[in-house]
Design a protein around this motif. Sequence first.
Motif, PDB file in Angstrom:
ATOM      1  N   THR A   1     -42.166 -71.406  73.812  1.00 61.04           N
ATOM      2  CA  THR A   1     -43.259 -70.720  74.600  1.00 61.04           C
ATOM      3  C   THR A   1     -44.488 -70.824  73.764  1.00 61.04           C
ATOM      4  N   LEU A   2     -45.667 -70.547  74.582  1.00 58.01           N
ATOM      5  CA  LEU A   2     -46.951 -70.599  73.789  1.00 58.01           C
ATOM      6  C   LEU A   2     -47.054 -69.575  72.813  1.00 58.01           C
ATOM      7  N   LYS A   3     -46.612 -68.283  73.092  1.00 62.24           N
ATOM      8  CA  LYS A   3     -46.649 -67.423  71.982  1.00 62.24           C
ATOM      9  C   LYS A   3     -45.863 -67.748  70.943  1.00 62.24           C
ATOM     10  N   GLY A   4     -44.758 -68.322  71.162  1.00 60.99           N
ATOM     11  CA  GLY A   4     -43.664 -68.476  70.009  1.00 60.99           C
ATOM     12  C   GLY A   4     -44.439 -69.551  69.053  1.00 60.99           C
ATOM     13  N   ASP A   5     -44.891 -70.489  69.793  1.00 68.04           N
ATOM     14  CA  ASP A   5     -45.686 -71.614  68.825  1.00 68.04           C
ATOM     15  C   ASP A   5     -46.615 -71.026  68.105  1.00 68.04           C
ATOM     16  N   LEU A   6     -47.652 -70.233  68.614  1.00 70.91           N
ATOM     17  CA  LEU A   6     -48.735 -69.888  68.100  1.00 70.91           C
ATOM     18  C   LEU A   6     -48.363 -68.895  66.770  1.00 70.91           C
ATOM     19  N   HIS A   7     -47.397 -67.998  67.124  1.00 72.99           N
ATOM     20  CA  HIS A   7     -46.694 -67.073  66.181  1.00 72.99           C
ATOM     21  C   HIS A   7     -46.241 -67.946  64.840  1.00 72.99           C
ATOM     22  N   ALA A   8     -45.450 -68.961  65.290  1.00 72.77           N
ATOM     23  CA  ALA A   8     -44.999 -69.661  64.132  1.00 72.77           C
ATOM     24  C   ALA A   8     -45.797 -70.828  63.450  1.00 72.77           C
ATOM     25  N   LEU A   9     -46.947 -71.211  64.092  1.00 75.15           N
ATOM     26  CA  LEU A   9     -48.155 -71.721  63.394  1.00 75.15           C
ATOM     27  C   LEU A   9     -48.473 -70.766  62.305  1.00 75.15           C
ATOM     28  N   THR A  10     -48.872 -69.639  62.799  1.00 73.41           N
ATOM     29  CA  THR A  10     -49.466 -68.533  61.860  1.00 73.41           C
ATOM     30  C   THR A  10     -48.421 -68.386  60.798  1.00 73.41           C
ATOM     31  N   LEU A  11     -47.239 -68.275  60.977  1.00 74.12           N
ATOM     32  CA  LEU A  11     -46.254 -67.557  59.878  1.00 74.12           C
ATOM     33  C   LEU A  11     -45.969 -68.843  59.115  1.00 74.12           C
ATOM     34  N   ARG A  12     -46.351 -70.204  59.206  1.00 73.70           N
ATOM     35  CA  ARG A  12     -46.140 -71.159  58.359  1.00 73.70           C
ATOM     36  C   ARG A  12     -47.128 -70.879  56.963  1.00 73.70           C
ATOM     37  N   SER A  13     -48.183 -70.421  56.946  1.00 72.72           N
ATOM     38  CA  SER A  13     -48.838 -69.986  55.788  1.00 72.72           C
ATOM     39  C   SER A  13     -48.413 -68.460  55.521  1.00 72.72           C
TER      40      SER A  13
END
Lengths: 199, 199
Positions: A82-94
């Motif tokens: 999901t887009l929400k899942g991807d954007l959250h995962a991107l944020t949580l990388r840092s």
Amino acid sequence: MTEVATARRSRITPEREAELYEAVLDLLREVGYDALTMDAVAARTRSSKATLYRQWGGKAELVVKAVRHSKPGALSDIDTGTLKGDLHALTLRSDDCQMEQNSALMRGLAMAVHGNPDLLRAFRDHLVEPELDEFRRILARAIDRGEVRADNPALDYVIHMMIGGFAARTLIDEMPPTQAFLLSYIDAVVLPALGASTT
Amino acid sequence: MTEVATARRSRITPEREAELYEAVLDLLREVGYDALTMDAVAARTRSSKATLYRQWGGKAELVVKAVRHSKPGALSDIDTGTLKGDLHALTLRSDDCQMEQNSALMRGLAMAVHGNPDLLRAFRDHLVEPELDEFRRILARAIDRGEVRADNPALDYVIHMMIGGFAARTLIDEMPPTQAFLLSYIDAVVLPALGASTT
């Protein structure tokens, strides 16, 4: 790389070079480009100014190399479905500490890149473009899944929205951009602007 | 104002003071806070450094006063009847040249306000807060009209979105923020995030 350049670089080890670049990035975060001096780099890294000048030629070249060295840019394999899942995962990388560091680096360079084309190019190629590529991949998959319409005009502005959250958090709220803040900003702003699901 | 301060200020005319502040703001836009020197202010304004120091005490105080002087902050009377109309009218108040100037001033100050509480306060009170007040009034009327739900989470982030459009346009697109860009950004991002009509 030319022979001359190879010869110049071979004078210090790659480990030592990486250490120097890290110190330059730290100083950029602390004082910004204009206030960064070769004296400060020499003192921080216990090197002689003569060595720094011989190896890099000057401050602009040294900073450009340090910026290029930052973020190895390992391609991420985020794909949650999901887009929400991807954007959250991107944020949580840092983590919050890394985000504050990136924010400080952006701030330290923002003024200097104007009027310094080499620095602007290094900034774009090594800090901005890898992030943009990541967003483009994530958005292309959201369009393929039918989550976002291909003609949604907000698609052109995702990076503007994200930078806004990042920069305004520092400037207006006087707080570092944290994971919690960015997740809430993505849900409140980015997903609704794209017409994507926020649940 | 204390008697001492009055006495110090009376040595130059208000016209001359305004001229000095304008020159300081111009220099801030051109070179940023760190690279701005009292020598450059003296040269640009044909004053002696002794006068500048006697009158303002130092660079930080002079810049704070200049920032305070900028934007008289005349309350606007924008009220077009729709959120889209109001946000567009707000954008059209500054022409492209003024927008580029504001953008340059923001850039010149962004690094310096960190670690300089007086400068940060002047920046917030005189550049940021008047803009925020304007947005709050416009959004309150949109809620009253039923155009935006009072519990829409994007309401907390309108200034973040706008700053993003402004800052990213400069940083990523390497273009000045223009009226045309901001109008398109408002329609593509801000209104949809708020769930308001884009027509």
